[in-house]
Scaffold this motif. Sequence first.
Motif, PDB file in Angstrom:
ATOM      1  N   ASN A 186      41.014  54.877  35.033  1.00  0.00           N
ATOM      2  CA  ASN A 186      40.056  55.914  35.064  1.00  0.00           C
ATOM      3  C   ASN A 186      38.767  55.701  35.880  1.00  0.00           C
ATOM      4  O   ASN A 186      38.513  56.463  35.787  1.00  0.00           O
ATOM      5  CB  ASN A 186      40.005  55.928  33.249  1.00  0.00           C
ATOM      6  CG  ASN A 186      40.779  56.818  32.497  1.00  0.00           C
ATOM      7  OD1 ASN A 186      41.596  57.240  33.155  1.00  0.00           O
ATOM      8  ND2 ASN A 186      40.974  56.443  31.432  1.00  0.00           N
ATOM      9  N   SER A 187      38.684  54.438  36.409  1.00  0.00           N
ATOM     10  CA  SER A 187      37.671  54.511  37.143  1.00  0.00           C
ATOM     11  C   SER A 187      38.002  54.934  38.802  1.00  0.00           C
ATOM     12  O   SER A 187      37.221  55.213  39.466  1.00  0.00           O
ATOM     13  CB  SER A 187      36.974  52.995  37.176  1.00  0.00           C
ATOM     14  OG  SER A 187      37.779  52.190  38.607  1.00  0.00           O
ATOM     15  N   GLY A 188      39.169  54.403  38.726  1.00  0.00           N
ATOM     16  CA  GLY A 188      40.036  54.646  40.443  1.00  0.00           C
ATOM     17  C   GLY A 188      38.796  53.876  40.898  1.00  0.00           C
ATOM     18  O   GLY A 188      38.576  54.184  43.105  1.00  0.00           O
ATOM     19  N   ARG A 189      38.630  52.645  41.454  1.00  0.00           N
ATOM     20  CA  ARG A 189      37.734  51.577  41.417  1.00  0.00           C
ATOM     21  C   ARG A 189      38.846  50.183  41.809  1.00  0.00           C
ATOM     22  O   ARG A 189      38.793  49.920  40.721  1.00  0.00           O
ATOM     23  CB  ARG A 189      35.739  51.007  41.484  1.00  0.00           C
ATOM     24  CG  ARG A 189      35.202  52.430  41.953  1.00  0.00           C
ATOM     25  CD  ARG A 189      33.553  52.570  41.431  1.00  0.00           C
ATOM     26  NE  ARG A 189      33.776  51.680  39.310  1.00  0.00           N
ATOM     27  CZ  ARG A 189      33.539  52.794  39.037  1.00  0.00           C
ATOM     28  NH1 ARG A 189      33.601  53.924  38.440  1.00  0.00           N
ATOM     29  NH2 ARG A 189      33.636  52.184  37.741  1.00  0.00           N
ATOM     30  N   ALA A 190      38.812  49.251  42.771  1.00  0.00           N
ATOM     31  CA  ALA A 190      39.076  48.265  42.681  1.00  0.00           C
ATOM     32  C   ALA A 190      38.338  47.472  43.660  1.00  0.00           C
ATOM     33  O   ALA A 190      38.049  47.875  44.795  1.00  0.00           O
ATOM     34  CB  ALA A 190      40.838  48.633  43.029  1.00  0.00           C
ATOM     35  N   ASP A 191      39.048  45.969  43.563  1.00  0.00           N
ATOM     36  CA  ASP A 191      38.005  44.767  44.230  1.00  0.00           C
ATOM     37  C   ASP A 191      40.307  44.431  44.992  1.00  0.00           C
ATOM     38  O   ASP A 191      40.999  43.960  44.110  1.00  0.00           O
ATOM     39  CB  ASP A 191      37.681  43.554  43.584  1.00  0.00           C
ATOM     40  CG  ASP A 191      37.589  42.243  44.687  1.00  0.00           C
ATOM     41  OD1 ASP A 191      37.304  42.984  45.592  1.00  0.00           O
ATOM     42  OD2 ASP A 191      37.800  41.319  44.099  1.00  0.00           O
ATOM     43  N   PHE A 192      40.536  44.633  46.526  1.00  0.00           N
ATOM     44  CA  PHE A 192      41.378  44.762  46.753  1.00  0.00           C
ATOM     45  C   PHE A 192      41.012  43.945  48.346  1.00  0.00           C
ATOM     46  O   PHE A 192      39.677  43.758  49.411  1.00  0.00           O
ATOM     47  CB  PHE A 192      42.302  46.067  46.607  1.00  0.00           C
ATOM     48  CG  PHE A 192      41.856  47.124  47.115  1.00  0.00           C
ATOM     49  CD1 PHE A 192      42.051  47.404  48.907  1.00  0.00           C
ATOM     50  CD2 PHE A 192      40.726  48.359  47.000  1.00  0.00           C
ATOM     51  CE1 PHE A 192      42.030  48.030  49.954  1.00  0.00           C
ATOM     52  CE2 PHE A 192      40.148  48.373  47.470  1.00  0.00           C
ATOM     53  CZ  PHE A 192      40.730  48.982  48.641  1.00  0.00           C
ATOM     54  N   ASP A 193      42.278  43.161  49.057  1.00  0.00           N
ATOM     55  CA  ASP A 193      42.316  42.447  50.187  1.00  0.00           C
ATOM     56  C   ASP A 193      42.260  43.756  51.723  1.00  0.00           C
ATOM     57  O   ASP A 193      42.887  45.036  51.338  1.00  0.00           O
ATOM     58  CB  ASP A 193      43.495  41.635  50.003  1.00  0.00           C
ATOM     59  CG  ASP A 193      43.233  41.105  51.561  1.00  0.00           C
ATOM     60  OD1 ASP A 193      43.001  41.644  52.874  1.00  0.00           O
ATOM     61  OD2 ASP A 193      43.510  39.619  51.169  1.00  0.00           O
TER      62      ASP A 193
END
Length: 372
Positions: free
Chosen positions: A334-341
């Motif tokens: 629901n946030s549409g945010r992420a920590d990714f490579d």
Amino acid sequence: MSRSATERWRLLLGRYADKQMGNCLGPEDQRRDAALDYLYSREYGRRGIQTGPRGAGLDPTRMKALDWLGEAQNLFPDPVFERLKADALDRYQMTDLLKDPKVWENLEASPATLRTLLSFQDRADPAMQAELRRIAQQVIDEILQKLRSQVMRSLTGRRNRHQRSPMKSANNFDARATIRANLGNWDTERQRIVADRLRFMARQKRHLDWTIILCVDQSGSMTESLIFAALMASVLAGLPGVRVKMVLFDTSVVDVTDQLDDPLALLLSVQLGGGTDIGKAMTYCEGLVEQPSRTVIALISDFMEGAGPRRLLATVARLHEARVKMLGIAALDNSGRADFDRDMATKLAGLGMACAALTPSAFADWLAEVLN
């Protein structure tokens, strides 16, 4: 997040260091401090030491165990939360978390709630396990109802310019037809048309003929995305003309396509953690492709490849050459945010995989664009 040495020591020593160190914590760390104090201040009681209440409504007697549980889950990374939960149950016997099903029933129907419910399954007694499953199913049904309306709106209709609609939605507004209908309302003074009859296009149902393969990372950091993916797969599988396949992976690959009609059983079968071999999973998905130009592969992962990247990149290149449509989803929540490579995401995008972090409704809209 970068913290000063003073802030780290303050979090380590707890609230009784305030007198010597002062209140040096920011708002988020104050919440973490309160959550830790709620649990570990019980240690004083075990040793016969009386402690005074905290200010600002943080006295443990004023916070319910379930409030603390939700707060801790939001504030700490998964490994820390698992440790806190284990200490709560094993060390401090906070068994009210497991024995009273009523404390669960007022929780918001959300993936976070569902995740917490599922995480207690292996610690509850058999009777409570059945109750937790019942409540989890209620949560799933409520989330599914919301998801289904989003997906159906996005995927099962296309605008029909030849049919007028009573549904006055901005998405269906027909500018050309509105201008034609109001040509007689030309205002010579203001040099514009005064539109008093708006026209909207109807949506006509269409038959989809696609295969959608969801390739989902089951590492701990992807838990909420995995929950949404399982629920989304269940919704998509109910659409006419759409075949859905779902694959879970860490260093192993498990095809769970036969469980899509029971998302709860699917989620209970998931074993979170382990390493990550995205290339192996994508190669397996490549073997599921029958009609490349009518296939979508959605890779739901943080793109942090634990194996060498060569296999993953080569597989994505082959799939793109075969005209398979590929979506790389760094987060489905629901946030549409992420920590990714981001470096790996950039490489995948360069090979033909569109990458983004999405909410479920945005994913449904994006999927609709691809299937058109």
